[in-house]
Design an enzyme around this catalytic site. Structure first.
Site, mmCIF file in Angstrom:
data_model
loop_
_atom_site.group_PDB
_atom_site.id
_atom_site.type_symbol
_atom_site.label_atom_id
_atom_site.label_comp_id
_atom_site.label_asym_id
_atom_site.label_seq_id
_atom_site.Cartn_x
_atom_site.Cartn_y
_atom_site.Cartn_z
ATOM 1 N N THR A 95 77.787 56.491 52.668
ATOM 2 C CA THR A 95 78.306 56.729 51.318
ATOM 3 C C THR A 95 78.861 58.144 51.305
ATOM 4 O O THR A 95 78.122 59.119 51.430
ATOM 5 C CB THR A 95 77.199 56.589 50.251
ATOM 6 N N LYS A 170 81.670 51.958 45.606
ATOM 7 C CA LYS A 170 80.278 52.389 45.786
ATOM 8 C C LYS A 170 79.885 53.388 44.690
ATOM 9 O O LYS A 170 78.757 53.386 44.196
ATOM 10 C CB LYS A 170 80.098 52.998 47.182
ATOM 11 N N LYS A 238 73.304 63.302 46.281
ATOM 12 C CA LYS A 238 74.645 63.459 46.879
ATOM 13 C C LYS A 238 75.636 62.468 46.235
ATOM 14 O O LYS A 238 76.741 62.831 45.849
ATOM 15 C CB LYS A 238 74.514 63.217 48.390
#
Ligand code: NAP
Length: 290
Positions: A95, A170, A238
């Site tokens: 990701t 995502k 993150k």
């Protein structure tokens, strides 16, 4: 197929194992070799750099931690692009940022190769079961060539368009998960302080309108005092930062995602719990502790 796999942590090791089980030839690299040992024991070859993986294999998957790790694995002196052969396909499942996915895609084309961004959802359990959701962006012909491989690891594999669109999808997923993780945390704190039997609360909510994947997967872990990752809190923070950064670029304000980011900052940076799973957020609530 002759496959390279870089990054054999919680997700990468489980994903790569499906490729071995299906009879593919696998060469692996990970910063800490020990985390690749199970795959090596099952027949994977070890390479000492990403460059060597690129030189020896035709399709290279990467599943590392942060965008800076992706940068170094692809663009470092001993990185993939230092050894990439024409006609290769690179697939980044980390990701990471949409902009880095675009940069990798452009660089792959200069090597007469193809690239996909392919982040996933479904967690450690989904990876082990080969039941991930895979969100693809980049070269559609690469997706067509690799569809049998994606079927080994995913129960749903969807292609969204140009490089970066897998990562954008995502981010949409993580914005949703921000709500389910903060929701399940505060639901438990509330139910505990109302002195309700928490296992019965879970069973009841799971059959009603509050049901969701995060609650079903993470509440049992919290009730068992299991805070191991799963999904590292430092990685979720993150992701929330990437999502808010991308939202900012679109001129969007997402106040509830911002609040989730602040809560995870408290967990990761103040309470120093970044190596816990995301379910560890509940440890930062005073009224959960006693
Ligand atoms: P992880 O267990 O930390 O795995 C990452 C692996 O990449 C580690 O083994 C790490 O090596 C390796 N690595 C990092 N930088 C490297 C480098 N420069 N060269 C070689 N290897 C390197 O994390 P994970 O849970 O598998 O997550 C991986 C990615 O998937 C993250 O971006 C995460 O956000 C995403 N993701 C995770 C989940 C989940 O539920 N776990 C779900 C969907 C997406 P070391 O062994 O030395 O640390």
């Amino acid at each position: 197929m002759n496959i390279g796999f870089i990054g054999t942590g919680v997700m990468g090791a489980a994903i790569a194992e499906h490729f071995i089980d299906a009879g593919h030839d696998l060469t692996v690299y990970n910063r800490t070799r020990q985390k690749a040992q199970k795959l090596i024991d099952k027949g994977a070859k070890w390479a000492v750099t990403p460059k060597i993986i690129a030189d020896r294999t035709d399709v290279i998957f990467t599943m590392v931690g942060f965008p800076k790790d992706v940068e170094s694995v692809y663009f470092g002196a001993n990185g993939i692009f230092a050894g990439l052969k024409p006609g290769s396909i690179v697939v980044d499942m980390t990701t990471s940022t949409p902009s880095l996915a675009i940069k990798i895609n452009k660089e792959a084309h200069t090597h007469n190769s193809l690239a996909l961004d392919a982040p996933v959802s479904g967690g450690d359990i989904g990876a082990q079961k080969g039941a991930l959701t895979v969100m693809l962006g980049g070269d559609e012909s690469a997706y067509q060539q690799l569809s049998d491989l994606f079927d080994l690891i995913g129960k749903r594999v969807n292609y969204f368009g140009a490089a970066g669109s897998g990562q954008h999808t995502k981010m949409a997923n993580q914005i949703m998960i921000a709500g389910t993780m903060t929701g399940l945390t505060e639901m438990l704190v509330y139910a505990k302080n109302a002195k309700l039997p928490l296992d019965q609360v879970l069973a009841t909510l799971s059959s009603g309108g509050a049901d969701n994947w995060s609650m079903e997967n993470y509440v049992p872990r919290i009730l068992a005092q299991d805070y191991t990752p799963g999904f590292f809190a430092k990685h979720f923070l993150k992701d929330l930062r990437i999502a808010l950064d991308e939202a900012d670029k679109m001129g969007l304000d997402l106040p509830s995602t911002k609040l989730a980011k602040q809560l995870y900052e408290t967990m990761v940076e103040q309470a120093n719990l970044g190596d816990d799973g995301t379910q560890g957020l509940i440890k930062t609530y005073e009224k959960w502790k006693d």
